[in-house]
Write an enzyme that holds these catalytic residues in place. Structure first.
Site, PDB file in Angstrom:
ATOM      1  CE  LYS A  53       3.605  -5.198  -5.117  1.00  0.00           C
ATOM      2  NZ  LYS A  53       3.963  -5.919  -3.894  1.00  0.00           N
ATOM      3  CD  GLN A  97       6.424  -8.523  -3.178  1.00  0.00           C
ATOM      4  OE1 GLN A  97       6.266  -7.369  -3.525  1.00  0.00           O
ATOM      5  NE2 GLN A  97       5.423  -9.390  -3.116  1.00  0.00           N
ATOM      6  CG  ASP A 120       2.568  -3.841   1.540  1.00  0.00           C
ATOM      7  OD1 ASP A 120       1.748  -3.665   0.608  1.00  0.00           O
ATOM      8  OD2 ASP A 120       3.448  -4.722   1.528  1.00  0.00           O
TER       9      ASP A 120
END
Ligand code: NAD
Length: 285
Positions: A53, A97, A120
């Site tokens: 990422k 994460q 997200d």
């Protein structure tokens, strides 16, 4: 024979377009959009994802920064970092994460993120927006699936779509997105009976289960669009999806491969969300 939906190529195009917008923002604001990723612990898969990422952000003109915290981080310390990032005007996107180490409550942690920076798309406010008018930030993998369907040129209007899996991350949001495109949506899950019959009647199949080749080729309706989200490792190390790709390709009109289908889209949509978040924050300043 099905046309293979080239997720890699489509993701590349999305990333190039995101880069243009990121460069535009950088010029207007005097700084690149900022994506901050929080990684707690040493999980090897998470470390790889986070590194990917960060690298992808850099290539797309986004300033990627990773905050690495030890496995035994206490929840108040993690929440304090998130609050700091919420307040920092140079931070446009925040991603924690997942999965987090067992001692941390991921639902509580995700709720602590400012919904306007929740790239997200997992904060309850953004999940709620998806139910209402779709105006919030949406989860990356489902958004990528929808982009792949759009790229086939096949209309969803009035078509029967079957979603396998009902996770917060993929199944539920993608079902809502399909509904927004006027598909007639069925959701299948671990308790669904007659799964083969449900697949046989579907014009669009989205499989997000995590079981290698659960969906057999002969179940696929002729001309169906098949989006395979599953990533499963076979004993010999090869990656396979939730759909028997070879057999399903004989019947589908369009199908995603694994790897090279949905996977590359997830990061591309994360970058897209980061720029979207930055553009949204620019508008409200
Ligand atoms: P999950 O484990 O949270 O959910 C799996 C779902 O499958 C559950 O809702 C369960 O009810 C359902 N299920 C289980 N057995 C079933 C059956 N026999 N028939 C129908 N449904 C059944 O998983 P997830 O996070 O949604 O991920 C699903 C898969 O997608 C995994 O393989 C994961 O690795 C992959 N994934 C890929 C990406 C990507 O970027 N390509 C992103 C996220 C997840």
């Amino acid at each position: 024979m099905a046309e293979i939906i080239d997720g890699k190529a489509i993701a590349k195009r999305v990333r190039a377009e995101v880069r243009e917008r990121a460069l535009g923002l950088a010029e207007r604001q005097g700084r690149a959009p900022g994506l901050h990723v929080v990684l707690v612990g040493e999980d090897p898969a998470s470390q790889v994802y986070v590194r990917n990422k960060e690298r992808a952000a850099g290539k797309a003109g986004i300033e990627g920064k990773v905050h690495r915290l030890p496995e035994d981080t206490a929840e108040p310390a993690l929440l304090a970092l998130i609050e700091e990032l919420n307040q920092d005007v140079t931070v446009d996107g925040i991603l924690v994460q997942l999965p987090l180490p067992g001692s941390l409550d991921s639902a509580r942690v995700v709720r602590a993120i400012d919904p306007a920076k929740d790239v997200d798309g997992l904060h309850p406010v953004n999940a709620g927006e998806l139910m209402l008018d779709g105006s919030g930030l949406t989860p990356c993998t489902p958004t990528g699936c929808m982009k792949l369907i759009q790229e086939t040129g096949c209309s969803l209007e009035g078509r029967r779509a079957l979603v396998l899996g009902r996770s917060q991350l993929v199944g539920k949001p993608v079902a809502m997105m399909l509904l927004r495109q006027n598909a007639t949506v069925t959701m299948a899950h671990s308790r669904t009976q007659d799964l083969d019959a449900r697949v046989r009647e579907a014009d669009v199949v989205i499989a997000a289960v995590g079981r290698p080749k659960l969906v057999r080729g002969e179940w696929i309706k002729n001309g169906a669009v098949v989006i395979d989200v599953g990533i499963n490792r076979e004993p010999d190390g090869t990656l396979v999806g939730d759909v028997d790709f070879e057999a399903a390709s004989e019947r589908a009109s369009h199908i995603t491969p694994v790897p090279g289908g949905v996977g590359p889209m997830t990061i591309a949509m994360l970058l897209d969300n980061t720029v979207k978040a930055a553009e949204g924050r620019e508008r409200t300043r």
